[in-house]
Design a protein around this motif. Structure first.
Motif, PDB file in Angstrom:
ATOM      1  N   GLU A 187    -115.913  44.978  56.463  1.00 44.96           N
ATOM      2  CA  GLU A 187    -116.978  45.909  56.819  1.00 44.96           C
ATOM      3  C   GLU A 187    -117.792  46.241  55.571  1.00 44.96           C
ATOM      4  OE1 GLU A 187    -115.526  49.287  58.965  1.00 44.96           O
ATOM      5  OE2 GLU A 187    -114.383  48.053  60.388  1.00 44.96           O
ATOM      6  N   ILE A 188    -119.101  46.147  55.705  1.00 41.68           N
ATOM      7  CA  ILE A 188    -119.997  46.397  54.579  1.00 41.68           C
ATOM      8  C   ILE A 188    -121.078  47.389  55.006  1.00 41.68           C
ATOM      9  CG2 ILE A 188    -119.569  44.155  53.518  1.00 41.68           C
ATOM     10  CD1 ILE A 188    -122.193  43.160  54.677  1.00 41.68           C
ATOM     11  N   LEU A 189    -121.676  48.045  54.032  1.00 43.51           N
ATOM     12  CA  LEU A 189    -122.712  49.055  54.290  1.00 43.51           C
ATOM     13  C   LEU A 189    -123.986  48.638  53.568  1.00 43.51           C
ATOM     14  CD1 LEU A 189    -123.394  51.889  55.495  1.00 43.51           C
ATOM     15  CD2 LEU A 189    -122.747  52.837  53.258  1.00 43.51           C
ATOM     16  N   ILE A 190    -125.041  48.342  54.328  1.00 47.39           N
ATOM     17  CA  ILE A 190    -126.328  48.000  53.730  1.00 47.39           C
ATOM     18  C   ILE A 190    -127.451  48.634  54.552  1.00 47.39           C
ATOM     19  CG2 ILE A 190    -125.474  45.855  52.718  1.00 47.39           C
ATOM     20  CD1 ILE A 190    -126.828  44.301  54.868  1.00 47.39           C
ATOM     21  N   PRO A 191    -128.622  48.827  53.946  1.00 47.35           N
ATOM     22  CA  PRO A 191    -129.728  49.478  54.656  1.00 47.35           C
ATOM     23  C   PRO A 191    -130.286  48.622  55.791  1.00 47.35           C
ATOM     24  CG  PRO A 191    -130.004  49.700  52.286  1.00 47.35           C
ATOM     25  CD  PRO A 191    -128.920  48.683  52.505  1.00 47.35           C
ATOM     26  N   LEU A 192    -130.786  49.317  56.795  1.00 43.88           N
ATOM     27  CA  LEU A 192    -131.454  48.697  57.940  1.00 43.88           C
ATOM     28  C   LEU A 192    -132.781  49.402  58.129  1.00 43.88           C
ATOM     29  CD1 LEU A 192    -131.289  46.895  60.591  1.00 43.88           C
ATOM     30  CD2 LEU A 192    -130.363  48.951  61.687  1.00 43.88           C
ATOM     31  N   LYS A 193    -133.866  48.644  58.284  1.00 40.84           N
ATOM     32  CA  LYS A 193    -135.176  49.264  58.505  1.00 40.84           C
ATOM     33  C   LYS A 193    -136.031  48.284  59.303  1.00 40.84           C
ATOM     34  CE  LYS A 193    -136.848  47.725  53.963  1.00 40.84           C
ATOM     35  NZ  LYS A 193    -137.724  48.015  52.813  1.00 40.84           N
TER      36      LYS A 193
END
Length: 223
Positions: free
Chosen positions: A134-140
């Motif tokens: 599981e990874i956390l990266i920005p979404l836009k």
């Protein structure tokens, strides 16, 4: 290794992608949408933004840019190609990846840090991760909903070609919470979230996105 980053009119994450390549240890090379060659690069990134103002459909005009003739040919020859957000849309419009990206189901632009699960850690752009990591990266995005016909979705799932998947609430209505996919060869990857915005602790939610760029460098070293 030299990784080209294409700038289209309306691109806005090209410099960020170049920085991510540099932080990963690669040599970023600026490519222009009107170029008729890839300047000897070893891989290509199509960055996020609003190419050609997103007229007609997102990525619909960019697919006809001169540089895309070279990108399509290079991808067919096995060159690693990554499409991020608008770049993912361009890959689909260019038929390097199946499906399409449509307006978010809630009809509003979304911008947030997003948890993803890595489903395929064997592509040229994800080998630095573990399967199920599981990874956390920005979404836009405003047009980030991935759609495809039922048979295409079934093949993507059965063949392990879903690369990353949204965890938690589906942010844009993507079928099966799909956030990114790959071609059958594993050298072309498209994803809607932005790993180039998660490559250093100073800015963004951490460094979880850096693995996409180190993966490509590792894949090129093995060739």
């Amino acid at each position: 290794m030299r990784i080209g980053v294409v700038t289209f009119p309306g691109s806005l994450d090209d410099v960020d992608a170049q920085r991510a390549v540099r932080l990963a240890g690669g040599d970023p090379v600026a490519l222009w949408h009107g170029d008729h060659d890839l300047k000897g690069v070893d891989a290509v990134i199509l960055p996020g933004g609003f190419s050609y103002g997103d007229y007609l459909r997102c990525g619909a005009i960019a697919r006809f840019a001169p540089v895309m003739t070279e990108v399509v040919a290079a991808a067919g020859g096995g060159m690693p190609v990554l499409g991020i957000c608008n770049g993912f849309q361009i890959l689909c419009e260019s038929h390097l990846l199946p499906g399409a990206l449509i307006r978010n189901d809630h009809r509003t632009f979304i911008c947030r840090d997003q948890v993803l699960r890595v489903e395929n850690a064997s592509t040229a752009w994800t080998s630095s991760y573990r399967e199920s990591q599981e990874i956390l990266i920005p979404l836009k995005n405003g047009e980030g909903g991935f759609v495809a016909d039922a048979d295409t979705v079934r093949r993507l799932e059965e063949e392990g070609r879903v690369v990353v998947r949204y965890l938690g609430t589906n942010p844009n209505g993507s079928v099966d919470s799909i956030a990114g996919i790959t071609n059958d060869r594993g050298n072309v990857v498209g994803l809607m979230p932005h790993p180039e915005h998660a490559v250093e602790d100073l800015c963004g939610p951490g460094t979880d996105g850096l693995g996409f760029f180190t993966s490509a460098l590792a894949a090129l070293t093995e060739v």
